[in-house]
Scaffold this motif. Structure first.
Motif, PDB file in Angstrom:
ATOM      1  N   ALA A 245       1.395   6.295   4.697  1.00 29.22           N
ATOM      2  CA  ALA A 245       0.153   5.522   4.805  1.00 29.22           C
ATOM      3  C   ALA A 245      -0.171   4.838   3.481  1.00 29.22           C
ATOM      4  O   ALA A 245      -0.621   3.688   3.452  1.00 29.22           O
ATOM      5  N   VAL A 246       0.074   5.529   2.368  1.00 25.39           N
ATOM      6  CA  VAL A 246      -0.145   4.933   1.048  1.00 25.39           C
ATOM      7  C   VAL A 246       0.787   3.754   0.835  1.00 25.39           C
ATOM      8  O   VAL A 246       0.385   2.684   0.355  1.00 25.39           O
ATOM      9  N   GLU A 247       2.039   3.928   1.208  1.00 20.94           N
ATOM     10  CA  GLU A 247       3.034   2.859   1.061  1.00 20.94           C
ATOM     11  C   GLU A 247       2.647   1.645   1.899  1.00 20.94           C
ATOM     12  O   GLU A 247       2.712   0.504   1.427  1.00 20.94           O
ATOM     13  N   ASP A 248       2.237   1.868   3.147  1.00 25.09           N
ATOM     14  CA  ASP A 248       1.874   0.763   4.035  1.00 25.09           C
ATOM     15  C   ASP A 248       0.654   0.007   3.502  1.00 25.09           C
ATOM     16  O   ASP A 248       0.622  -1.232   3.523  1.00 25.09           O
ATOM     17  N   THR A 249      -0.341   0.734   3.029  1.00 29.77           N
ATOM     18  CA  THR A 249      -1.556   0.088   2.515  1.00 29.77           C
ATOM     19  C   THR A 249      -1.259  -0.695   1.251  1.00 29.77           C
ATOM     20  O   THR A 249      -1.750  -1.820   1.062  1.00 29.77           O
ATOM     21  N   THR A 250      -0.430  -0.135   0.374  1.00 27.00           N
ATOM     22  CA  THR A 250      -0.064  -0.843  -0.859  1.00 27.00           C
ATOM     23  C   THR A 250       0.673  -2.134  -0.536  1.00 27.00           C
ATOM     24  O   THR A 250       0.396  -3.187  -1.127  1.00 27.00           O
ATOM     25  N   ARG A 251       1.580  -2.066   0.418  1.00 31.46           N
ATOM     26  CA  ARG A 251       2.347  -3.257   0.788  1.00 31.46           C
ATOM     27  C   ARG A 251       1.448  -4.327   1.415  1.00 31.46           C
ATOM     28  O   ARG A 251       1.639  -5.513   1.189  1.00 31.46           O
ATOM     29  N   ARG A 252       0.446  -3.884   2.165  1.00 37.91           N
ATOM     30  CA  ARG A 252      -0.473  -4.847   2.782  1.00 37.91           C
ATOM     31  C   ARG A 252      -1.363  -5.514   1.736  1.00 37.91           C
ATOM     32  O   ARG A 252      -1.602  -6.716   1.775  1.00 37.91           O
ATOM     33  N   LEU A 253      -1.861  -4.725   0.791  1.00 40.57           N
ATOM     34  CA  LEU A 253      -2.729  -5.280  -0.241  1.00 40.57           C
ATOM     35  C   LEU A 253      -1.951  -6.139  -1.234  1.00 40.57           C
ATOM     36  O   LEU A 253      -2.464  -7.155  -1.726  1.00 40.57           O
ATOM     37  N   PHE A 254      -0.715  -5.731  -1.530  1.00 43.97           N
ATOM     38  CA  PHE A 254       0.088  -6.414  -2.546  1.00 43.97           C
ATOM     39  C   PHE A 254       1.482  -6.678  -1.991  1.00 43.97           C
ATOM     40  O   PHE A 254       2.438  -5.951  -2.294  1.00 43.97           O
ATOM     41  N   PRO A 255       1.622  -7.706  -1.161  1.00 47.41           N
ATOM     42  CA  PRO A 255       2.928  -7.989  -0.562  1.00 47.41           C
ATOM     43  C   PRO A 255       3.994  -8.356  -1.583  1.00 47.41           C
ATOM     44  O   PRO A 255       5.181  -8.176  -1.341  1.00 47.41           O
ATOM     45  N   THR A 256       3.570  -8.871  -2.737  1.00 44.95           N
ATOM     46  CA  THR A 256       4.531  -9.185  -3.799  1.00 44.95           C
ATOM     47  C   THR A 256       4.016  -8.618  -5.126  1.00 44.95           C
ATOM     48  O   THR A 256       2.842  -8.802  -5.474  1.00 44.95           O
ATOM     49  N   THR A 257       4.871  -7.935  -5.826  1.00 41.91           N
ATOM     50  CA  THR A 257       4.532  -7.406  -7.147  1.00 41.91           C
ATOM     51  C   THR A 257       5.714  -7.629  -8.078  1.00 41.91           C
ATOM     52  O   THR A 257       6.846  -7.852  -7.636  1.00 41.91           O
ATOM     53  N   THR A 258       5.441  -7.566  -9.364  1.00 42.23           N
ATOM     54  CA  THR A 258       6.503  -7.657 -10.360  1.00 42.23           C
ATOM     55  C   THR A 258       6.467  -6.418 -11.235  1.00 42.23           C
ATOM     56  O   THR A 258       5.435  -5.750 -11.350  1.00 42.23           O
ATOM     57  N   THR A 259       7.597  -6.107 -11.836  1.00 44.21           N
ATOM     58  CA  THR A 259       7.707  -4.944 -12.712  1.00 44.21           C
ATOM     59  C   THR A 259       7.705  -5.392 -14.166  1.00 44.21           C
ATOM     60  O   THR A 259       8.431  -6.321 -14.529  1.00 44.21           O
ATOM     61  N   SER A 260       6.876  -4.753 -14.980  1.00 38.23           N
ATOM     62  CA  SER A 260       6.857  -5.066 -16.414  1.00 38.23           C
ATOM     63  C   SER A 260       7.343  -3.848 -17.192  1.00 38.23           C
ATOM     64  O   SER A 260       7.118  -2.713 -16.785  1.00 38.23           O
ATOM     65  N   ARG A 261       7.990  -4.104 -18.296  1.00 43.43           N
ATOM     66  CA  ARG A 261       8.508  -3.021 -19.129  1.00 43.43           C
ATOM     67  C   ARG A 261       7.874  -3.087 -20.517  1.00 43.43           C
ATOM     68  O   ARG A 261       7.672  -4.169 -21.065  1.00 43.43           O
ATOM     69  N   LEU A 262       7.576  -1.907 -21.045  1.00 45.13           N
ATOM     70  CA  LEU A 262       7.018  -1.812 -22.388  1.00 45.13           C
ATOM     71  C   LEU A 262       8.049  -1.171 -23.302  1.00 45.13           C
ATOM     72  O   LEU A 262       8.745  -0.224 -22.910  1.00 45.13           O
ATOM     73  N   ARG A 263       8.129  -1.672 -24.515  1.00 45.46           N
ATOM     74  CA  ARG A 263       9.101  -1.158 -25.475  1.00 45.46           C
ATOM     75  C   ARG A 263       8.372  -0.545 -26.665  1.00 45.46           C
ATOM     76  O   ARG A 263       7.529  -1.189 -27.295  1.00 45.46           O
ATOM     77  N   ALA A 264       8.703   0.705 -26.955  1.00 40.52           N
ATOM     78  CA  ALA A 264       8.139   1.365 -28.127  1.00 40.52           C
ATOM     79  C   ALA A 264       8.883   0.898 -29.373  1.00 40.52           C
ATOM     80  O   ALA A 264      10.120   0.903 -29.410  1.00 40.52           O
ATOM     81  N   ARG A 265       8.135   0.494 -30.399  1.00 38.79           N
ATOM     82  CA  ARG A 265       8.755  -0.075 -31.604  1.00 38.79           C
ATOM     83  C   ARG A 265       8.631   0.825 -32.826  1.00 38.79           C
ATOM     84  O   ARG A 265       9.107   0.473 -33.891  1.00 38.79           O
TER      85      ARG A 265
ATOM     86  N   ALA B 233      -3.678  16.973   9.792  1.00 38.26           N
ATOM     87  CA  ALA B 233      -2.477  17.273  10.569  1.00 38.26           C
ATOM     88  C   ALA B 233      -2.809  18.105  11.802  1.00 38.26           C
ATOM     89  O   ALA B 233      -2.275  17.868  12.886  1.00 38.26           O
ATOM     90  N   SER B 234      -3.718  19.051  11.660  1.00 41.49           N
ATOM     91  CA  SER B 234      -4.066  19.918  12.796  1.00 41.49           C
ATOM     92  C   SER B 234      -4.788  19.154  13.885  1.00 41.49           C
ATOM     93  O   SER B 234      -4.705  19.500  15.058  1.00 41.49           O
ATOM     94  N   HIS B 235      -5.511  18.096  13.512  1.00 35.92           N
ATOM     95  CA  HIS B 235      -6.221  17.272  14.485  1.00 35.92           C
ATOM     96  C   HIS B 235      -5.377  16.097  14.968  1.00 35.92           C
ATOM     97  O   HIS B 235      -5.864  15.255  15.719  1.00 35.92           O
ATOM     98  N   ASP B 236      -4.125  16.048  14.482  1.00 34.57           N
ATOM     99  CA  ASP B 236      -3.224  14.953  14.831  1.00 34.57           C
ATOM    100  C   ASP B 236      -3.856  13.606  14.508  1.00 34.57           C
ATOM    101  O   ASP B 236      -3.727  12.636  15.252  1.00 34.57           O
ATOM    102  N   THR B 237      -4.562  13.575  13.373  1.00 34.11           N
ATOM    103  CA  THR B 237      -5.249  12.362  12.931  1.00 34.11           C
ATOM    104  C   THR B 237      -4.277  11.477  12.168  1.00 34.11           C
ATOM    105  O   THR B 237      -3.565  11.945  11.269  1.00 34.11           O
ATOM    106  N   ARG B 238      -4.253  10.198  12.517  1.00 33.82           N
ATOM    107  CA  ARG B 238      -3.372   9.271  11.820  1.00 33.82           C
ATOM    108  C   ARG B 238      -3.837   9.112  10.374  1.00 33.82           C
ATOM    109  O   ARG B 238      -4.995   8.816  10.102  1.00 33.82           O
ATOM    110  N   ALA B 239      -2.919   9.333   9.447  1.00 33.79           N
ATOM    111  CA  ALA B 239      -3.270   9.251   8.033  1.00 33.79           C
ATOM    112  C   ALA B 239      -3.577   7.809   7.637  1.00 33.79           C
ATOM    113  O   ALA B 239      -2.810   6.893   7.933  1.00 33.79           O
ATOM    114  N   THR B 240      -4.719   7.599   7.008  1.00 36.39           N
ATOM    115  CA  THR B 240      -5.090   6.275   6.515  1.00 36.39           C
ATOM    116  C   THR B 240      -5.421   6.376   5.036  1.00 36.39           C
ATOM    117  O   THR B 240      -6.049   7.340   4.602  1.00 36.39           O
ATOM    118  N   ALA B 241      -4.981   5.402   4.289  1.00 38.47           N
ATOM    119  CA  ALA B 241      -5.201   5.410   2.843  1.00 38.47           C
ATOM    120  C   ALA B 241      -6.258   4.385   2.470  1.00 38.47           C
ATOM    121  O   ALA B 241      -6.433   3.371   3.144  1.00 38.47           O
TER     122      ALA B 241
END
Length: 341
Positions: free
Chosen positions: A297-317, A172-180
């Motif tokens: 930056a994390v959000e942008d990189t994740t979206r670029r690497l994985f433009p589509t994702t699905t959500t899975s749910r686990l159920r404790a039995r 931040a002090s160097h005004d460096t663009r954050a990259t993930a």
């Protein structure tokens, strides 16, 4: 001839067991089988790299999908040679060649995956610091004295948190663009879903995002280098603690109990870590703009690497398993969790 084996390997990749045996026979019959095997391995590994696979990913897949000798062969690929592998494993030429063909066949069949973003090297924790953190965690895991374990863990947390905060402020002090960047972390059988859930909890609390590739046995964690280090170290430590608490001298637990235990463990760990992170951030208002930039930056990189994702749910039995999992998470040492040093 190399061309003969290359053609046989291609047929084995497309075909079944008979084709694997045929390719192994061709390789075993080669006078200079080391050179032929090395050339084929170079070609296959190079092709894997074009499809996004890094050497450590290939080694992990060999251990996941094949047998221990295959993994040892993968670790040495393509040196010191197939002949040395056969001697070390005490295999005849055909058996060694078969293992080689099976390994290359596995690699050639792997699907394309996203090429990882390069982690920012200037932000990574210095090797000496990481060595100190790992040593502290190893001592914390092995000591029989809870007070000593807490002190060692607190020191490890201090080192990792201090470096992460310093890196954010420096950028931040160097005004460096954050990259993930991104890192693949293995999620091993059994109960991969629950373990992926735990990894996601650790990632979220350390300002990272995690995407689980269930069929390939790993999650891709996106974040900044010091945070990725923290995720990997803490996830590994929590897995060890969960395994110890889960077994606890008892071996007759049902599968539902074990899975429910790990799901509850991950859920409670998530809550504890997120609370700790929120408390830290509330005490460091000057850091919030830098953290916001890094989160984007994390959000942008994740979206670029994985433009589509699905959500899975686990159920404790299993209610008993869930209860024991929450209790184990409440007593787990959050080594590497974010806190104000």
């Amino acid at each position: 001839m190399e061309d003969t084996f290359a053609a046989a390997l291609a047929r084995a990749t497309r075909g079944g067991t008979d084709d694997v045996d045929a390719a192994a026979s061709v390789l075993a019959a080669e006078a200079d089988w080391d050179a032929v095997a090395r050339s084929a391995a170079d070609d296959v590994v190079r092709d894997c790299a074009r499809r996004g696979w890094q050497p450590q990913d290939l080694l992990r897949m060999a251990g996941r999908e094949l047998e221990p000798p295959h993994q040892r062969l993968a670790a040495a690929l393509p040196e010191p040679g197939l002949g040395a592998f056969a001697r070390t494993e005490r295999l005849d030429r055909f058996s060694a060649a078969t293992a080689y063909v099976e390994l290359l066949r596995l690699y050639a069949r792997l699907p394309a995956i996203p090429a990882l973003a390069v982690e920012a090297g200037e932000e990574a924790a210095p090797p000496k610091m990481l060595a100190r953190i790992r040593a502290l965690l190893a001592k914390a895991e092995s000591t029989g004295y809870p007070e000593e374990a807490e002190a060692l863990s607190a020191k490890a947390q201090h080192l990792m948190a201090r470096h992460s905060i310093d890196a954010a402020l420096l950028a931040a002090s160097h005004d460096t663009r954050a990259t993930a960047g991104a890192r693949r972390i293995g999620v091993d059988r059994p109960y991969e879903g629950a373990k992926a859930l735990l990894l996601d909890a650790v990632a979220a609390a350390n300002r990272c995002q995690s995407v689980w590739s269930s069929e390939l046995g790993f999650s891709t964690v996106v974040g900044h280098a010091p945070d990725l280090d923290a995720v990997e170290l803490l996830y590994t430590s929590l897995l060890v603690q969960a395994d110890r608490a889960l077994h606890g001298g008892r071996t007759s637990r049902s599968r539902d109990f074990r899975e429910s235990f790990l799901i509850a463990y991950a859920s409670r760990i998530r809550a504890r870590l997120l609370t700790a992170t929120a408390e830290e951030e509330s005490e460091t208002p000057d850091l919030l703009p830098a953290l916001t930039s890094r989160a984007l930056a994390v959000e942008d990189t994740t979206r670029r690497l994985f433009p589509t994702t699905t959500t899975s749910r686990l159920r404790a039995r299993d209610a008993d398993g869930w209860h024991h999992g929450e209790s184990a998470a409440d007593t787990a040492h959050l080594r590497g969790a974010r806190h104000r040093p």
